[in-house]
Scaffold this motif. Structure first.
Motif, PDB file in Angstrom:
ATOM      1  N   LYS A  10       4.303   1.338  38.147  1.00 28.84           N
ATOM      2  CA  LYS A  10       4.175   1.258  36.688  1.00 28.84           C
ATOM      3  C   LYS A  10       3.904  -0.192  36.293  1.00 28.84           C
ATOM      4  O   LYS A  10       4.619  -1.105  36.713  1.00 28.84           O
ATOM      5  CB  LYS A  10       5.449   1.757  36.002  1.00 28.84           C
ATOM      6  CG  LYS A  10       5.826   3.189  36.368  1.00 28.84           C
ATOM      7  CD  LYS A  10       4.785   4.181  35.893  1.00 28.84           C
ATOM      8  CE  LYS A  10       5.217   5.614  36.196  1.00 28.84           C
ATOM      9  NZ  LYS A  10       4.199   6.600  35.778  1.00 28.84           N
ATOM     10  N   SER A  58       3.131  -2.786  32.983  1.00 24.41           N
ATOM     11  CA  SER A  58       3.194  -2.944  31.521  1.00 24.41           C
ATOM     12  C   SER A  58       2.982  -4.413  31.158  1.00 24.41           C
ATOM     13  O   SER A  58       3.235  -5.319  31.966  1.00 24.41           O
ATOM     14  CB  SER A  58       4.541  -2.461  30.971  1.00 24.41           C
ATOM     15  OG  SER A  58       5.609  -3.227  31.509  1.00 24.41           O
ATOM     16  N   ASP A  70       3.742  -7.423  28.208  1.00 22.06           N
ATOM     17  CA  ASP A  70       4.522  -7.828  27.043  1.00 22.06           C
ATOM     18  C   ASP A  70       3.560  -8.333  25.970  1.00 22.06           C
ATOM     19  O   ASP A  70       2.869  -9.337  26.170  1.00 22.06           O
ATOM     20  CB  ASP A  70       5.517  -8.938  27.410  1.00 22.06           C
ATOM     21  CG  ASP A  70       6.630  -8.435  28.322  1.00 22.06           C
ATOM     22  OD1 ASP A  70       6.773  -7.204  28.448  1.00 22.06           O
ATOM     23  OD2 ASP A  70       7.341  -9.270  28.912  1.00 22.06           O
ATOM     24  N   LEU A 106      -3.581  -0.586  35.705  1.00 14.99           N
ATOM     25  CA  LEU A 106      -3.509  -0.542  34.247  1.00 14.99           C
ATOM     26  C   LEU A 106      -4.831  -1.028  33.680  1.00 14.99           C
ATOM     27  O   LEU A 106      -5.280  -2.141  33.996  1.00 14.99           O
ATOM     28  CB  LEU A 106      -2.368  -1.427  33.728  1.00 14.99           C
ATOM     29  CG  LEU A 106      -2.243  -1.526  32.203  1.00 14.99           C
ATOM     30  CD1 LEU A 106      -1.717  -0.225  31.625  1.00 14.99           C
ATOM     31  CD2 LEU A 106      -1.341  -2.690  31.801  1.00 14.99           C
ATOM     32  N   GLU A 119      -3.566   2.309  28.757  1.00 15.46           N
ATOM     33  CA  GLU A 119      -3.412   2.703  30.152  1.00 15.46           C
ATOM     34  C   GLU A 119      -4.343   3.846  30.460  1.00 15.46           C
ATOM     35  O   GLU A 119      -4.487   4.755  29.638  1.00 15.46           O
ATOM     36  CB  GLU A 119      -1.961   3.131  30.426  1.00 15.46           C
ATOM     37  CG  GLU A 119      -1.703   3.417  31.906  1.00 15.46           C
ATOM     38  CD  GLU A 119      -0.234   3.702  32.171  1.00 15.46           C
ATOM     39  OE1 GLU A 119       0.483   4.003  31.222  1.00 15.46           O
ATOM     40  OE2 GLU A 119       0.177   3.588  33.339  1.00 15.46           O
TER      41      GLU A 119
END
Length: 360
Positions: free
Chosen positions: A255, A257, A259, A344, A360
């Motif tokens: 995963k 991600s 910020d 991503l 995504e």
């Protein structure tokens, strides 16, 4: 002619072709073959009785190829296409003599179907066996394979066996799980289960084999793939069943991600994590990262082991060099779990705009 080589029951009229177009047992011949042996499906009687039988009493079939090591699927049957009318010149007369009933039992009769089944049983052809299994088989086999199994989890191989008749059948066979190589070939044996069951009339049985993490972990290749197979024989009818399926345990996903919002020429913090789905700790874990603004592949070594059920995590910074669509790719490897991937897709907005969204 007399056939002392076959015994008194197979003398009389013999079929032959004086101009054969292919070899039989190394020579150009076709017959003589006992007409009675042809009618009764005794295809092993010499000479070339199997060919003669197929000429006058074949079933026309249409098959569907379902994949390597899978049974052919029977789509269409025509039992009356061949041998509808068999004739010869009458002896001493200029007219036809009809011989159909001397070469075969009446089409569609019980005797004709029993003769066909007997001939198929005697045949060594794979297609004959598949035809028997598809048409005459009184016992059915169906796999029930679990989906979405993560590496590290146990899984069951389940086989449903059903008797469609009003008589008992003894079924012997085995379930087997082997690893699969990158090229799709069979690798090491993981687990095997022999079974010998007595199916009651109209009865059903479920054969279940549990494959644990300990069974497969040390034998599993990079692809985390298996071949699951069943081979079974119905003892009294000598029907054979063979099927093989590909099966794969799923690696966990990485995963990724970000910020905030990615903006060109501005640093952003990126987080990566992956779950340890194994029942043992992960050691010497390492992330490999590629993405916008990284001239070289980024390597991030974990300082601690990752406990079962916990997440391996890392954080890094990158600066998108331009406003455009791009992608961050990550790979994770350890001594116990390898080739874990994730990515991503993102859109970096121009520095003057701050409303861009990471997608995504």
């Amino acid at each position: 002619m007399e056939r002392p080589d076959l015994g008194p029951d197979y003398g009389g009229w013999q079929a032959l072709d004086s101009t054969p177009q292919e070899k039989s047992e190394g020579m150009f011949r076709c017959g003589p073959s006992s007409v009675r042996a042809v009618r009764d499906g005794e295809i092993h009687k010499p000479y070339d009785t199997a060919f003669m039988f197929a000429t006058v009493n074949a079933d026309k079939l249409k098959w569907k190829f379902c994949g390597k090591n899978q049974p052919l699927k029977l789509l269409e049957i025509n039992t009356t296409w061949y041998g509808q009318k068999i004739v010869t010149k009458a002896v001493g007369e200029m007219k036809c003599e009809y011989l159909t009933n001397t070469y075969k039992y009446p089409e569609g009769s019980r005797e004709e179907r029993m003769t066909m089944e007997k001939a198929l049983r005697k045949s060594e052809s794979k297609y004959a066996k598949d035809y028997l299994n598809a048409l005459f088989n009184d016992v059915t086999f169906d796999f029930d394979l679990q989906d979405d199994i993560k590496i590290g989890q146990d899984f069951n191989v389940i086989l449903h066996v059903k008797n469609r008749t009003n008589q008992s059948h003894q079924v012997q066979g085995n379930l087997r799980v082997d690893t699969a190589t990158r090229t799709g070939n069979t690798g090491d044996e993981v687990k095997r289960l022999e079974f010998d069951i007595n199916l009651k009339p109209k009865g059903k049985e479920v054969i279940k084999m549990l494959v644990t993490f300990d069974d497969y972990y040390k034998k599993l290749g990079d692809q985390a793939s298996f071949k699951i197979a069943c081979q079974a024989t119905i003892v009294d009818t000598k029907f054979d069943y063979l099927a093989q399926h590909d099966f794969k345990v799923r690696n966990p996903d990485i995963k990724i991600s970000i910020d905030g919002e990615p903006v060109s020429h501005q640093e952003v913090i990126v987080n990566v994590k992956v779950e340890n789905s194994l029942p043992i700790p992960l050691t010497k874990g390492k992330f490999y990262i590629q993405g916008p603004g990284l001239d070289e592949q980024l390597e991030i070594e974990l300082k601690e082991n990752v406990a079962p059920g916990s997440f391996a995590t890392a954080q890094f910074k990158l600066m998108p060099p331009w406003a455009d669509h791009d992608r961050i790719s990550a790979k994770f490897t350890s001594m116990e779990m390898k080739d874990i991937d994730g990515f991503l897709s993102l859109v970096a907005m121009p520095a003057a705009a701050t409303n861009g969204l990471a997608r995504e």
